[in-house]
Design an enzyme around this catalytic site. Sequence first.
Site, short mmCIF file in Angstrom:
data_model
loop_
_atom_site.label_atom_id
_atom_site.label_comp_id
_atom_site.label_asym_id
_atom_site.label_seq_id
_atom_site.Cartn_x
_atom_site.Cartn_y
_atom_site.Cartn_z
N ALA A 167 -3.47 76.20 -33.96
CA ALA A 167 -3.58 77.40 -33.13
C ALA A 167 -2.87 77.11 -31.81
O ALA A 167 -3.13 76.07 -31.19
CB ALA A 167 -5.04 77.76 -32.88
N TRP A 169 -3.24 78.09 -28.84
CA TRP A 169 -4.11 77.96 -27.67
C TRP A 169 -4.91 76.66 -27.66
O TRP A 169 -5.52 76.29 -26.65
CB TRP A 169 -5.09 79.13 -27.59
CG TRP A 169 -5.87 79.34 -28.85
CD1 TRP A 169 -5.60 80.23 -29.84
CD2 TRP A 169 -7.05 78.63 -29.27
NE1 TRP A 169 -6.53 80.14 -30.85
CE2 TRP A 169 -7.43 79.17 -30.53
CE3 TRP A 169 -7.81 77.62 -28.71
CZ2 TRP A 169 -8.53 78.71 -31.22
CZ3 TRP A 169 -8.92 77.15 -29.41
CH2 TRP A 169 -9.27 77.70 -30.66
N CYS A 170 -4.90 75.94 -28.77
CA CYS A 170 -5.74 74.75 -28.93
C CYS A 170 -5.11 73.54 -28.22
O CYS A 170 -3.93 73.23 -28.41
CB CYS A 170 -5.93 74.46 -30.42
SG CYS A 170 -6.68 72.86 -30.77
N TYR A 171 -5.91 72.85 -27.43
CA TYR A 171 -5.44 71.66 -26.71
C TYR A 171 -4.99 70.57 -27.67
O TYR A 171 -3.93 69.96 -27.48
CB TYR A 171 -6.57 71.15 -25.81
CG TYR A 171 -6.34 69.78 -25.24
CD1 TYR A 171 -5.47 69.59 -24.16
CD2 TYR A 171 -6.98 68.66 -25.79
CE1 TYR A 171 -5.25 68.30 -23.64
CE2 TYR A 171 -6.76 67.39 -25.27
CZ TYR A 171 -5.90 67.22 -24.20
OH TYR A 171 -5.68 65.96 -23.70
N THR A 174 -1.72 71.33 -29.35
CA THR A 174 -0.59 71.11 -28.44
C THR A 174 -0.24 69.63 -28.35
O THR A 174 0.94 69.26 -28.31
CB THR A 174 -0.94 71.65 -27.05
OG1 THR A 174 -1.28 73.05 -27.15
CG2 THR A 174 0.23 71.49 -26.09
#
Length: 480
Positions: A167, A169-171, A174
Amino acid sequence: MMSSSKIKSVDFYRKIPRDLTEASLSGAGLSIIAALAMMFLFGMELNNYLAVSTTTSVIVDNSSDGDFLRIDFNMSFPALSCEFASVDVSDVLGTNRLNITKTIRKFSIDHHLRPTGAEFHSGPVIHFIKHEDEVDEETVEGAVPLNGVSFDKLSHLYPILVVNFYAPWCYWSTRLRPSWEKTANIIKERYDPESDGRILLAKVDCTVEVDLCKRHHIQGYPSIRIFRKGSDLREDHGHHEHESYYGDRDTETLVKAMEDLVASVPRENQVLALEDKSNVSKRPAPLTGGCRIEGYVRVKKVPGNLIISARSGAHSFDASKMNMSHVISHLSFGKTISPWLLSNAKRLIPHLGRSHDRLNGRSFINHRDSDVNVTIEHYLQIVKTEVVTVKYSREHTLIEEYEYTAHSSLAQTIYIPVVKFHFELSPMQVLITENPKSFSHFLTNVCAIIGGVFTVAGILDSILHNTIRVMKKVELGKNF
């Protein structure tokens, strides 16, 4: 020697010659009534002697089971994956135990709450996963983006398809991205998809391909899944369609893991070997998105919480898609009580055990799709009940059980939804003691019944007999 006449002088029951006695109809009637009364009262006294009576009192808890309390449970979560399901315990004294596994068992279940295989083993808890130290902003795309159509096509084309479900938005997604793209490029150079064709690294954006991620029960991001073409990898407990990768996420480790996977596939015929000898840190992924959690935990006898949630030290969760609906098959406190022992205790007090497992069979389902981030809370107030019997003038504890009241609610939260059981034990306990019955007391009462009825009947007979005689004399006086 004492003469017989002197002995007879102390006779309490002097006899009247039979010729001096007179039988009457009234006396016969009273005798029959007295005999029936004696039999009735004797039966009542016998029933009272055989019946069990108890005394209930409330005292300060003096439990013999120490400072800890056992909680047994069996719960099914149709929308929580066993891969991330965690059982946690906390209390007001600061105890905070996370992801308890020693006394817990997990089973993947379908939407009908039926198990789909053997026990799901989560493996050792990973507290730290290595990532790439430096993040390259200009990472060259190497992984193949997939959608529903291309996934089905490529999963049947390549013997090994490794997919990163992520996803944006997921840290953690990333942090994985640069090493995943580098690994994909390296593997593509070493094992060309066209000429070699044994392995392909791909990626799926779960914010775009929602149905595809849902089909594969993706609940935590990123999730690296290994899909194998042809015969599924077979193990002792059956087969599974894919596996989850749980190793480090730096480029070096990922490349080595992919090479180990390729080594298990012969290049000539590109058929997956039935025996996997790779050293990749992986485990079977759950076949379904549901989980049944059963077992027990031991907690201190202070106010605390039993929490079931999705937990991972290297994954992120979309709180808006977490559904903590559950069905409670069993929830009880204290030692397990055998049915025979419970039925024996109910001989003393019939309503015993009605609240021992009050939540058994209850369902807590969140059907409202519009309500997201819903935490389900149960507030339990627990009281100990002890039943004491008396045998041979000694007290004996027959049963010790914990009964509870339950109040449940659904509440929205800004955090990851959980199922929380807040429990609070009463400092008092209910003591039920059996009242012993004395056999000598029973004999005394029986004698009192017989003597009392006989005496009262005799008085009534005397009154009735004398009344009839007086009436006859009066009647004869009138005639003269």
